[in-house]
Design a protein around this motif. Sequence first.
Motif, PDB file in Angstrom:
ATOM      1  N   UNK A  54      -9.188  75.633  97.799  1.00  0.00           N
ATOM      2  CA  UNK A  54      -9.547  76.915  97.193  1.00  0.00           C
ATOM      3  C   UNK A  54     -10.734  76.642  96.263  1.00  0.00           C
ATOM      4  N   UNK A  55     -11.940  76.790  96.776  1.00  0.00           N
ATOM      5  CA  UNK A  55     -13.160  76.416  96.055  1.00  0.00           C
ATOM      6  C   UNK A  55     -13.321  77.205  94.759  1.00  0.00           C
ATOM      7  N   UNK A  56     -12.964  78.479  94.758  1.00  0.00           N
ATOM      8  CA  UNK A  56     -13.096  79.281  93.533  1.00  0.00           C
ATOM      9  C   UNK A  56     -12.192  78.752  92.426  1.00  0.00           C
ATOM     10  N   UNK A  57     -10.977  78.406  92.772  1.00  0.00           N
ATOM     11  CA  UNK A  57     -10.033  77.889  91.777  1.00  0.00           C
ATOM     12  C   UNK A  57     -10.501  76.534  91.235  1.00  0.00           C
ATOM     13  N   UNK A  58     -10.940  75.677  92.126  1.00  0.00           N
ATOM     14  CA  UNK A  58     -11.429  74.363  91.708  1.00  0.00           C
ATOM     15  C   UNK A  58     -12.694  74.502  90.868  1.00  0.00           C
ATOM     16  N   UNK A  59     -13.588  75.392  91.245  1.00  0.00           N
ATOM     17  CA  UNK A  59     -14.815  75.620  90.473  1.00  0.00           C
ATOM     18  C   UNK A  59     -14.499  76.060  89.045  1.00  0.00           C
ATOM     19  N   UNK A  60     -13.512  76.923  88.905  1.00  0.00           N
ATOM     20  CA  UNK A  60     -13.110  77.371  87.562  1.00  0.00           C
ATOM     21  C   UNK A  60     -12.586  76.191  86.740  1.00  0.00           C
ATOM     22  N   UNK A  61     -11.799  75.326  87.364  1.00  0.00           N
ATOM     23  CA  UNK A  61     -11.269  74.154  86.659  1.00  0.00           C
ATOM     24  C   UNK A  61     -12.384  73.195  86.256  1.00  0.00           C
ATOM     25  N   UNK A  62     -13.333  72.972  87.152  1.00  0.00           N
ATOM     26  CA  UNK A  62     -14.461  72.078  86.856  1.00  0.00           C
ATOM     27  C   UNK A  62     -15.291  72.645  85.708  1.00  0.00           C
ATOM     28  N   UNK A  63     -15.521  73.929  85.716  1.00  0.00           N
ATOM     29  CA  UNK A  63     -16.364  74.551  84.680  1.00  0.00           C
ATOM     30  C   UNK A  63     -15.688  74.608  83.315  1.00  0.00           C
ATOM     31  N   UNK A  64     -14.395  74.301  83.242  1.00  0.00           N
ATOM     32  CA  UNK A  64     -13.709  74.233  81.953  1.00  0.00           C
ATOM     33  C   UNK A  64     -14.020  72.923  81.226  1.00  0.00           C
ATOM     34  N   UNK A  65     -14.396  71.889  81.950  1.00  0.00           N
ATOM     35  CA  UNK A  65     -14.653  70.594  81.332  1.00  0.00           C
ATOM     36  C   UNK A  65     -15.762  70.633  80.280  1.00  0.00           C
ATOM     37  N   UNK A  66     -16.904  71.271  80.519  1.00  0.00           N
ATOM     38  CA  UNK A  66     -17.948  71.288  79.479  1.00  0.00           C
ATOM     39  C   UNK A  66     -17.483  71.925  78.165  1.00  0.00           C
ATOM     40  N   UNK A  67     -16.588  72.887  78.240  1.00  0.00           N
ATOM     41  CA  UNK A  67     -16.071  73.492  77.006  1.00  0.00           C
ATOM     42  C   UNK A  67     -15.267  72.477  76.200  1.00  0.00           C
ATOM     43  N   UNK A  68     -14.473  71.654  76.884  1.00  0.00           N
ATOM     44  CA  UNK A  68     -13.717  70.614  76.188  1.00  0.00           C
ATOM     45  C   UNK A  68     -14.663  69.565  75.628  1.00  0.00           C
ATOM     46  N   UNK A  69     -15.669  69.170  76.402  1.00  0.00           N
ATOM     47  CA  UNK A  69     -16.672  68.212  75.924  1.00  0.00           C
ATOM     48  C   UNK A  69     -17.331  68.732  74.648  1.00  0.00           C
ATOM     49  N   UNK A  70     -17.619  70.024  74.603  1.00  0.00           N
ATOM     50  CA  UNK A  70     -18.272  70.636  73.440  1.00  0.00           C
ATOM     51  C   UNK A  70     -17.325  70.807  72.253  1.00  0.00           C
ATOM     52  N   UNK A  71     -16.034  70.569  72.460  1.00  0.00           N
ATOM     53  CA  UNK A  71     -15.072  70.692  71.368  1.00  0.00           C
ATOM     54  C   UNK A  71     -14.554  72.094  71.164  1.00  0.00           C
ATOM     55  N   UNK A  72     -14.665  72.932  72.182  1.00  0.00           N
ATOM     56  CA  UNK A  72     -14.150  74.292  72.073  1.00  0.00           C
ATOM     57  C   UNK A  72     -12.634  74.302  72.251  1.00  0.00           C
ATOM     58  N   UNK A  73     -12.009  75.315  71.702  1.00  0.00           N
ATOM     59  CA  UNK A  73     -10.566  75.477  71.851  1.00  0.00           C
ATOM     60  C   UNK A  73      -9.792  74.379  71.141  1.00  0.00           C
ATOM     61  N   UNK A  74      -8.614  74.038  71.655  1.00  0.00           N
ATOM     62  CA  UNK A  74      -7.767  73.032  71.005  1.00  0.00           C
ATOM     63  C   UNK A  74      -8.443  71.665  70.874  1.00  0.00           C
ATOM     64  N   UNK A  75      -9.419  71.365  71.731  1.00  0.00           N
ATOM     65  CA  UNK A  75     -10.118  70.074  71.664  1.00  0.00           C
ATOM     66  C   UNK A  75     -10.988  69.962  70.425  1.00  0.00           C
ATOM     67  N   UNK A  76     -11.222  71.058  69.730  1.00  0.00           N
ATOM     68  CA  UNK A  76     -12.084  71.053  68.556  1.00  0.00           C
ATOM     69  C   UNK A  76     -11.589  70.177  67.421  1.00  0.00           C
ATOM     70  N   UNK A  77     -10.312  69.854  67.404  1.00  0.00           N
ATOM     71  CA  UNK A  77      -9.777  68.996  66.339  1.00  0.00           C
ATOM     72  C   UNK A  77      -9.967  67.515  66.645  1.00  0.00           C
ATOM     73  N   UNK A  78     -10.399  67.205  67.864  1.00  0.00           N
ATOM     74  CA  UNK A  78     -10.574  65.813  68.274  1.00  0.00           C
ATOM     75  C   UNK A  78     -12.020  65.360  68.064  1.00  0.00           C
ATOM     76  N   UNK A  79     -12.186  64.100  67.738  1.00  0.00           N
ATOM     77  CA  UNK A  79     -13.533  63.524  67.624  1.00  0.00           C
ATOM     78  C   UNK A  79     -14.114  63.381  69.031  1.00  0.00           C
ATOM     79  N   UNK A  80     -15.439  63.195  69.148  1.00  0.00           N
ATOM     80  CA  UNK A  80     -16.018  62.996  70.482  1.00  0.00           C
ATOM     81  C   UNK A  80     -15.358  61.845  71.245  1.00  0.00           C
ATOM     82  N   UNK A  81     -15.085  60.744  70.573  1.00  0.00           N
ATOM     83  CA  UNK A  81     -14.427  59.619  71.234  1.00  0.00           C
ATOM     84  C   UNK A  81     -13.031  59.968  71.710  1.00  0.00           C
ATOM     85  N   UNK A  82     -12.289  60.708  70.897  1.00  0.00           N
ATOM     86  CA  UNK A  82     -10.943  61.124  71.305  1.00  0.00           C
ATOM     87  C   UNK A  82     -11.000  62.075  72.493  1.00  0.00           C
TER      88      UNK A  82
END
Length: 120
Positions: A54-82
């Motif tokens: 299901x390419x649409x579902x997988x694409x949505x999951x892949x596109x969530x990674x940059x938000x975590x890298x940027x520290x958005x959402x719950x990941x915002x409390x973690x350091x870049x290394x974490x």
Amino acid sequence: MNTYEWAPLRVVPRVDRGECLNVGVLLYCRHAVVLTMRLALDGERLAAVFPELDVDEVSAAVRAWPRTVAGEGPAGVLSPGERFRWLTAPRSTVVQAGPVHTGLTADPEAEVDRLLARLV
């Protein structure tokens, strides 16, 4: 020159078979305090290689990674290394990081572009 760590971001439709397609690169440079990634998601290629996916579902999951890298959402409390460690932790999911590798660079942003061109 600074040391850095990187991992490919890959789509693994059936973890039991281990077949994968690289769709991005994640890079962390502790000395420069850089956590970045690049994506090159090709939906047509994914569908051709893995027709049952299901390419649409997988694409949505892949596109969530940059938000975590940027520290958005719950990941915002973690350091870049974490965040890098959390993202590259082994998991049995369709979208996952590959093995972590190391290198030396003077320019982490140029290095992630070079890795993307070479691996995806």
